[in-house]
Design a protein around this motif. Sequence first.
Motif, short mmCIF file in Angstrom:
data_model
loop_
_atom_site.label_atom_id
_atom_site.label_comp_id
_atom_site.label_asym_id
_atom_site.label_seq_id
_atom_site.Cartn_x
_atom_site.Cartn_y
_atom_site.Cartn_z
N MET A 1 8.91 -47.31 2.04
CA MET A 1 7.62 -47.15 1.82
C MET A 1 8.13 -49.32 1.50
SD MET A 1 7.48 -45.74 -2.59
CE MET A 1 8.50 -46.69 -3.03
N ALA A 2 6.45 -50.08 1.32
CA ALA A 2 6.53 -51.07 1.36
C ALA A 2 5.80 -51.84 -0.33
CB ALA A 2 5.40 -51.55 2.06
N VAL A 3 5.91 -52.25 -0.32
CA VAL A 3 6.12 -52.66 -2.05
C VAL A 3 5.63 -53.84 -1.86
CG1 VAL A 3 6.72 -52.76 -4.36
CG2 VAL A 3 7.72 -50.86 -3.29
N ASP A 4 4.22 -54.06 -2.77
CA ASP A 4 3.68 -56.16 -3.06
C ASP A 4 3.84 -55.71 -4.71
OD1 ASP A 4 3.00 -55.78 -0.64
OD2 ASP A 4 1.04 -55.71 -1.05
N LEU A 5 4.28 -57.42 -5.50
CA LEU A 5 4.93 -57.02 -6.92
C LEU A 5 3.78 -58.29 -7.06
CD1 LEU A 5 6.53 -57.04 -9.43
CD2 LEU A 5 7.82 -58.82 -8.33
N PHE A 6 3.07 -58.05 -8.24
CA PHE A 6 2.46 -59.26 -9.14
C PHE A 6 2.84 -59.20 -9.98
CE2 PHE A 6 -0.61 -58.40 -5.57
CZ PHE A 6 -0.93 -59.50 -4.52
N ALA A 7 3.15 -60.15 -10.47
CA ALA A 7 3.79 -60.49 -12.12
C ALA A 7 3.50 -61.60 -13.22
CB ALA A 7 5.31 -61.40 -12.04
N GLY A 8 2.73 -61.00 -13.66
CA GLY A 8 1.60 -61.65 -14.55
C GLY A 8 1.89 -62.50 -15.94
N ILE A 9 1.87 -63.44 -16.08
CA ILE A 9 1.87 -64.09 -16.87
C ILE A 9 -0.02 -65.12 -18.06
CG2 ILE A 9 2.79 -66.05 -18.09
CD1 ILE A 9 4.43 -66.62 -15.57
N ALA A 10 -0.17 -64.08 -19.37
CA ALA A 10 -1.54 -64.34 -20.30
C ALA A 10 -0.96 -65.66 -20.59
CB ALA A 10 -1.81 -63.64 -21.23
N VAL A 11 -2.07 -66.80 -20.59
CA VAL A 11 -2.02 -67.34 -20.91
C VAL A 11 -3.50 -67.86 -22.12
CG1 VAL A 11 -1.05 -69.06 -19.59
CG2 VAL A 11 -3.22 -68.93 -18.87
N ALA A 12 -3.63 -69.17 -22.87
CA ALA A 12 -4.49 -69.56 -23.63
C ALA A 12 -4.97 -70.43 -22.86
CB ALA A 12 -4.25 -69.33 -25.35
N ASP A 13 -4.28 -71.61 -22.41
CA ASP A 13 -5.54 -72.12 -21.82
C ASP A 13 -5.13 -72.51 -20.50
OD1 ASP A 13 -5.80 -75.16 -21.54
OD2 ASP A 13 -5.09 -75.90 -22.90
N TYR A 14 -5.92 -71.74 -19.86
CA TYR A 14 -5.47 -72.10 -18.58
C TYR A 14 -5.58 -73.42 -17.13
CZ TYR A 14 -6.79 -70.87 -13.61
OH TYR A 14 -7.28 -71.21 -11.96
N ALA A 15 -6.01 -73.96 -17.70
CA ALA A 15 -5.93 -75.08 -17.73
C ALA A 15 -5.02 -76.11 -17.25
CB ALA A 15 -7.26 -76.40 -17.69
N ALA A 16 -3.83 -76.41 -18.43
CA ALA A 16 -2.69 -76.76 -18.99
C ALA A 16 -1.53 -75.50 -18.18
CB ALA A 16 -2.35 -76.68 -20.23
N ALA A 17 -2.44 -74.56 -18.18
CA ALA A 17 -0.62 -73.61 -17.52
C ALA A 17 -1.40 -73.78 -15.66
CB ALA A 17 -0.87 -71.86 -17.78
N LEU A 18 -2.11 -74.20 -15.31
CA LEU A 18 -2.05 -74.23 -13.81
C LEU A 18 -1.61 -75.88 -13.77
CD1 LEU A 18 -3.37 -73.13 -11.18
CD2 LEU A 18 -5.54 -74.60 -12.53
N GLU A 19 -1.92 -76.84 -14.37
CA GLU A 19 -0.60 -77.88 -14.11
C GLU A 19 1.11 -77.16 -14.59
OE1 GLU A 19 1.64 -81.16 -14.97
OE2 GLU A 19 1.20 -79.89 -16.36
N TRP A 20 1.19 -76.54 -15.41
CA TRP A 20 2.34 -76.97 -15.63
C TRP A 20 3.22 -75.60 -14.44
CZ3 TRP A 20 6.42 -72.82 -16.89
CH2 TRP A 20 7.13 -73.72 -17.22
#
Length: 113
Positions: A1-20
Motif C-alpha cells: 500500500m502506497a502512502v503519501d503524507l501531507f502534514a499541515g501547519i495553520a498560520v495567521a501571517d502567511y507572508a511571515a510564515a513563508l519566509e520563516w
Amino acid sequence: MAVDLFAGIAVADYAAALEWYERLLGGPPAFLPNDSEAVWELAEHRYMYVEELPERAGHAMVTLFVDDLDARVAGITERGIEPVNRETYSNGVRKVTYRDPEGNEIGFGGAPV
C-alpha cells in the motif's frame, strides 16, 4: 500500500510564515497550490505545508526524523533560527525543537550518536 503524507501547519501571517519556513527547511516551497498555501516536499511522497488559517494558527506539533540531525541543526542555525529545546531520550534518540513566530512547534529527531 502506497502512502503519501501531507502534514499541515495553520498560520495567521502567511507572508511571515513563508519566509520563516524557507529558512527552517533550507529553500523555497516545492509548489504553491494557491495564494495562502505553500508546500515543501521533504522526501518522496512526504510533504509539509503551511496554510493561512488564522483561527487555527499556533497549535501544530510536527516532528521529522532525519539521517544527520547535527548537520540539519547546523544548517538551520546558519540560516538564523535557534532551537527552543534540545532533548535526549533514555534510548539515546535526540530531538531538537523549533517554534515558529506563531507558536507552532517543529521538531527534528535523530538516532543516537
